[in-house]
Each structure stands twice: as C-alpha cells, then as structure tokens.
Design an enzyme around this catalytic site. Structure first.
Site, PDB file in Angstrom:
ATOM      1  N   TYR A   1       0.840  -1.209   0.000  1.00 38.89           N
ATOM      2  CA  TYR A   1       0.000   0.000   0.000  1.00 38.89           C
ATOM      3  C   TYR A   1       0.873   1.258   0.000  1.00 38.89           C
ATOM      4  CZ  TYR A   1      -2.903   3.741   1.963  1.00 38.89           C
ATOM      5  OH  TYR A   1      -3.514   4.948   2.192  1.00 38.89           O
TER       6      TYR A   1
ATOM      7  N   TRP B   1      -3.935   7.984   9.748  1.00 41.28           N
ATOM      8  CA  TRP B   1      -4.890   7.422  10.712  1.00 41.28           C
ATOM      9  C   TRP B   1      -6.234   8.165  10.675  1.00 41.28           C
ATOM     10  CZ3 TRP B   1      -2.183   5.807  15.945  1.00 41.28           C
ATOM     11  CH2 TRP B   1      -1.008   5.105  15.665  1.00 41.28           C
TER      12      TRP B   1
HETATM   13  N1  LIG Z   1      -7.853   5.971   5.980  1.00 45.61           N
HETATM   14  C1  LIG Z   1      -6.653   6.323   6.425  1.00 45.61           C
HETATM   15  O1  LIG Z   1      -6.297   6.062   7.583  1.00 45.61           O
HETATM   16  C2  LIG Z   1      -5.705   7.062   5.521  1.00 45.61           C
HETATM   17  C3  LIG Z   1      -4.441   7.413   6.010  1.00 45.61           C
HETATM   18  C4  LIG Z   1      -3.573   8.102   5.169  1.00 45.61           C
HETATM   19  C5  LIG Z   1      -3.954   8.406   3.876  1.00 45.61           C
HETATM   20  N2  LIG Z   1      -5.167   8.025   3.415  1.00 45.61           N
HETATM   21  C6  LIG Z   1      -5.546   8.360   2.033  1.00 45.61           C
HETATM   22  O2  LIG Z   1      -6.604   9.290   2.094  1.00 45.61           O
HETATM   23  C7  LIG Z   1      -7.512   9.067   1.018  1.00 45.61           C
HETATM   24  C8  LIG Z   1      -8.927   8.945   1.543  1.00 45.61           C
HETATM   25  O3  LIG Z   1      -8.996   7.843   2.439  1.00 45.61           O
HETATM   26  P1  LIG Z   1     -10.395   7.343   3.025  1.00 45.61           P
HETATM   27  O4  LIG Z   1     -10.144   6.844   4.404  1.00 45.61           O
HETATM   28  O5  LIG Z   1     -11.460   8.372   2.779  1.00 45.61           O
HETATM   29  O6  LIG Z   1     -10.652   6.098   2.067  1.00 45.61           O
HETATM   30  P2  LIG Z   1     -11.827   5.023   2.155  1.00 45.61           P
HETATM   31  O7  LIG Z   1     -12.843   5.436   3.162  1.00 45.61           O
HETATM   32  O8  LIG Z   1     -11.198   3.687   2.272  1.00 45.61           O
HETATM   33  O9  LIG Z   1     -12.506   5.155   0.707  1.00 45.61           O
HETATM   34  C9  LIG Z   1     -11.792   4.805  -0.437  1.00 45.61           C
HETATM   35  C10 LIG Z   1     -12.557   5.361  -1.610  1.00 45.61           C
HETATM   36  O10 LIG Z   1     -11.823   5.048  -2.805  1.00 45.61           O
HETATM   37  C11 LIG Z   1     -12.764   4.783  -3.806  1.00 45.61           C
HETATM   38  N3  LIG Z   1     -12.227   3.978  -4.882  1.00 45.61           N
HETATM   39  C12 LIG Z   1     -11.688   2.739  -4.829  1.00 45.61           C
HETATM   40  N4  LIG Z   1     -11.368   2.311  -6.072  1.00 45.61           N
HETATM   41  C13 LIG Z   1     -11.715   3.312  -6.933  1.00 45.61           C
HETATM   42  C14 LIG Z   1     -11.661   3.473  -8.331  1.00 45.61           C
HETATM   43  N5  LIG Z   1     -11.179   2.514  -9.132  1.00 45.61           N
HETATM   44  N6  LIG Z   1     -12.132   4.632  -8.880  1.00 45.61           N
HETATM   45  C15 LIG Z   1     -12.630   5.612  -8.089  1.00 45.61           C
HETATM   46  N7  LIG Z   1     -12.701   5.523  -6.745  1.00 45.61           N
HETATM   47  C16 LIG Z   1     -12.251   4.377  -6.179  1.00 45.61           C
HETATM   48  C17 LIG Z   1     -13.891   4.050  -3.085  1.00 45.61           C
HETATM   49  O11 LIG Z   1     -15.063   4.228  -3.855  1.00 45.61           O
HETATM   50  P3  LIG Z   1     -16.257   3.147  -3.947  1.00 45.61           P
HETATM   51  O12 LIG Z   1     -16.658   2.842  -2.523  1.00 45.61           O
HETATM   52  O13 LIG Z   1     -17.303   3.885  -4.697  1.00 45.61           O
HETATM   53  O14 LIG Z   1     -15.688   1.952  -4.666  1.00 45.61           O
HETATM   54  C18 LIG Z   1     -13.958   4.808  -1.761  1.00 45.61           C
HETATM   55  O15 LIG Z   1     -14.845   5.899  -1.852  1.00 45.61           O
HETATM   56  C19 LIG Z   1      -6.984   7.845   0.264  1.00 45.61           C
HETATM   57  O16 LIG Z   1      -6.258   8.288  -0.854  1.00 45.61           O
HETATM   58  C20 LIG Z   1      -6.051   7.176   1.253  1.00 45.61           C
HETATM   59  O17 LIG Z   1      -5.012   6.478   0.584  1.00 45.61           O
HETATM   60  C21 LIG Z   1      -6.056   7.364   4.213  1.00 45.61           C
END
Ligand SMILES: NC(=O)c1ccc[n+]([C@@H]2O[C@H](COP(=O)([O-])OP(=O)(O)OC[C@H]3O[C@@H](n4cnc5c(N)ncnc54)[C@H](OP(=O)(O)O)[C@@H]3O)[C@@H](O)[C@H]2O)c1
Length: 279
Positions: free
Chosen positions: A125, A150
């Site tokens: 990842y 996080w």
């Molecule tokens: N969560 C964390 O702790 C964390 C930490 C650091 C950085 N980040 C980054 O912050 C960002 C937001 O994280 P989050 O927690 O909001 O993520 P999340 O809740 O896991 O949601 C991921 C989203 O990505 C979408 N997605 C997956 N495959 C896709 C595709 N092929 N085309 C378009 N959309 C797609 C999903 O859409 P569908 O449900 O419609 O498939 C979902 O809305 C991400 O880039 C993540 O890498 C997250």
C-alpha cells in the site's frame, strides 16, 4: 470554484460532501461507479462535463493488508488511476490534490517526519501511494500532495470499531508499538480548502497535532465514550497481520508551518468533538 472529489463514498469524500452544503462554489463527490479512475474515458467524460478548477483525488485502494495479496489491484487503482487523474488535470488545467499517506515512510525515524525526509515504504500500500505521488508529479504541474495519517470520520474506521467492540467484549487488546497521529476528516478538509486557494504547489503533511499509539488512541476513545471496558496493550508481532507497518509514522506539518501556518488542533480535541457528535 468547481471541485471534483474522487472517492466520494469514502471517509474523506463524505467530509467533502458535508462541506458542499455551505460551499459557495460547487463540490461534486463521485463514487467509483460514477467515475472509475482506472478507466480513462470515464475520467475524460466527467472532466468534460464538469470542467473542474480543482480535483481532490481521495479515491484509492486503502486496504493495507489486502494490498499484500492483491498488489496489481492496489497499483492499478493507486498508480494508474492517479496517472489518469493527473493527465486529465493537465488537459483541463485543473489543480490536483493527491491524497497520500504516512505509510510512505519506513518508520525508522524517532522524530516527526517532515516533507523533506526520504520516503521508503515497507508495504505494498505504501509503495503504491508513493508511486502515485511520483507519477502525478511527473504529469501535473499544479499538484498538491497531501500526506495524512490514521483518518477517521463518517465511514468505517478504527474509532467506530473500538466503540463497537468495547460494547461487545469484556476487554480489548490493541497494539502499543506503532506510533502515529489520528486525524479527523473534518479538520483535514478545512486544511485542504485553505491550501487549494493558493498556488503553493508541492507536498504537505496534514495531520492533527500530537501523537499516540493505537493502544493510547483506543483508551482515549473508550474514555471519551464513557465506557469502562479495559484496554490491554499488545505487540504488533502478536497479531499475524499480512502487511508490515511502520513503528513510527508521526508527520510534522512542516510545510504548513513554513507557509500558511499549522492550524490543526490536537488529536485529543478533534476526537472529543467527533465522539460528542456521534458520527
Ligand atoms: N484511511 C486512512 O487512515 C488514511 C491514512 C492516510 C492516507 N489516506 C488516504 O486518504 C484518502 C482517503 O482515504 P479514506 O479513508 O477516505 O478512504 P476510504 O474510506 O477507504 O474510501 C476509499 C474510496 O476510494 C474509492 N475507490 C476505490 N477504487 C476506486 C476506483 N477505481 N475509482 C474511483 N474511486 C475508487 C472508493 O469508492 P467506492 O466505494 O465507490 O468503490 C472509496 O470511496 C486515500 O487516498 C487514502 O489512501 C487514508
């Protein structure tokens, strides 16, 4: 200002949807069904239709353990998908905000990582998120890379899991040897909005302030929820998780400090508000 948010059904996407109600311009949050970032013609159609000034690319393959078993899927979404968004941003002269992660670092440092420390991911990842940063920076000149950590907000996250388990179980065991910073999506959205109005392109760390282990985080969640469930510390190697995780991934919001100022509150204050709101 017209803003597209990819990953509209995710935690950060939902926080942008909340902002859309009071925003003077237009914020369009898109699910993967509405725009799959891995399919260039879908991306181009949406850009052509909306002609965004800014694209917040939050959509990603975010399942850290599943990425170990499905590296091609993780790279397809996080790298190829990001390339497609960057190319469309270039074509439509849009600013691009790429969400990246504290997991681009290996965790061997013992003081907070700034934007000038060298990334060295230790899992699939983290590697895919770093390659996403690199490919976007090669294509799109108007790029903000935002590394955060996080996350919790509206959606599936650690806080909700702990709240649920604390009501079901006699006690909880949580790892106490990974240090980082919980970040509330509502605070992150505010900080992103303050930076996209500028032309200060580049990489920014954006996390709430302070740090803790997952164990400290869980104890604070349980305390703030008024529950009495005991939380016991365990080591990461007592869990057989497929992905290695950095032992230390605290981010310093150094570029914010150097530019517009770091207005993030402490993780404890943000968490207290989140739990009080109940969502
Ligand atoms: N969560 C964390 O702790 C964390 C930490 C650091 C950085 N980040 C980054 O912050 C960002 C937001 O994280 P989050 O927690 O909001 O993520 P999340 O809740 O896991 O949601 C991921 C989203 O990505 C979408 N997605 C997956 N495959 C896709 C595709 N092929 N085309 C378009 N959309 C797609 C999903 O859409 P569908 O449900 O419609 O498939 C979902 O809305 C991400 O880039 C993540 O890498 C997250």
């Amino acid at each position: 200002m017209k803003i597209i948010v990819t990953g509209g059904t995710g935690q950060l996407g939902r926080a942008f949807a909340v902002l859309a109600d009071s925003f003077e311009g237009q914020i369009v949050t898109l699910s993967s069904r509405e725009m799959d970032v891995t399919i260039p013609c879908q991306v181009n159609d949406r850009f052509n239709q909306i002609r965004p000034d800014v694209v917040v690319h939050a959509g990603a393959f975010t399942a850290v353990d599943a990425a170990e078993a499905s590296p091609m899927q993780a790279f397809k979404i996080n790298v190829v998908g990001t390339r497609n968004i960057a190319a469309a941003c270039l074509n439509y002269n849009s600013k691009m905000v790429y969400l990246s992660s504290d997991y681009v670092f290996d965790g061997n440092q013992s003081h907070p990582y700034t934007e000038f420390d060298r990334p060295n991911p230790i899992n699939v990842y983290g590697s895919s998120k770093l390659e996403g940063e690199l490919i976007a920076s090669r294509i799109c000149p108007k790029l903000f890379v935002i590394r955060t950590s996080w996350l919790y907000g509206d959606g599936r996250n650690f806080v909700r899991t702990i709240l649920k388990l604390a009501q079901e179980r006699e006690y909880l065991t949580v790892v106490n040897d990974q240090i980082g910073t919980p970040t509330y999506t509502a605070d992150l959205v505010q900080s992103i909005m303050s930076i996209v109005e500028t032309d200060g392109f580049g990489t920014y760390h954006m996390s709430n302030n302070g740090y803790c282990t997952w164990y400290d985080f869980a104890k604070e969640i349980v305390r703030l929820a008024g529950l009495a469930t005991p939380v016991q510390p365990v080591r990461s190697d007592e869990f057989a998780a497929p992905a290695l995780r950095p032992h230390y991934s605290v981010l310093r919001n150094y570029m914010l400090e150097l530019s517009v100022g770091d207005k993030f509150r402490s993780w404890q204050e943000a968490l207290a508000e989140y739990i009080k709101k109940g969502k």
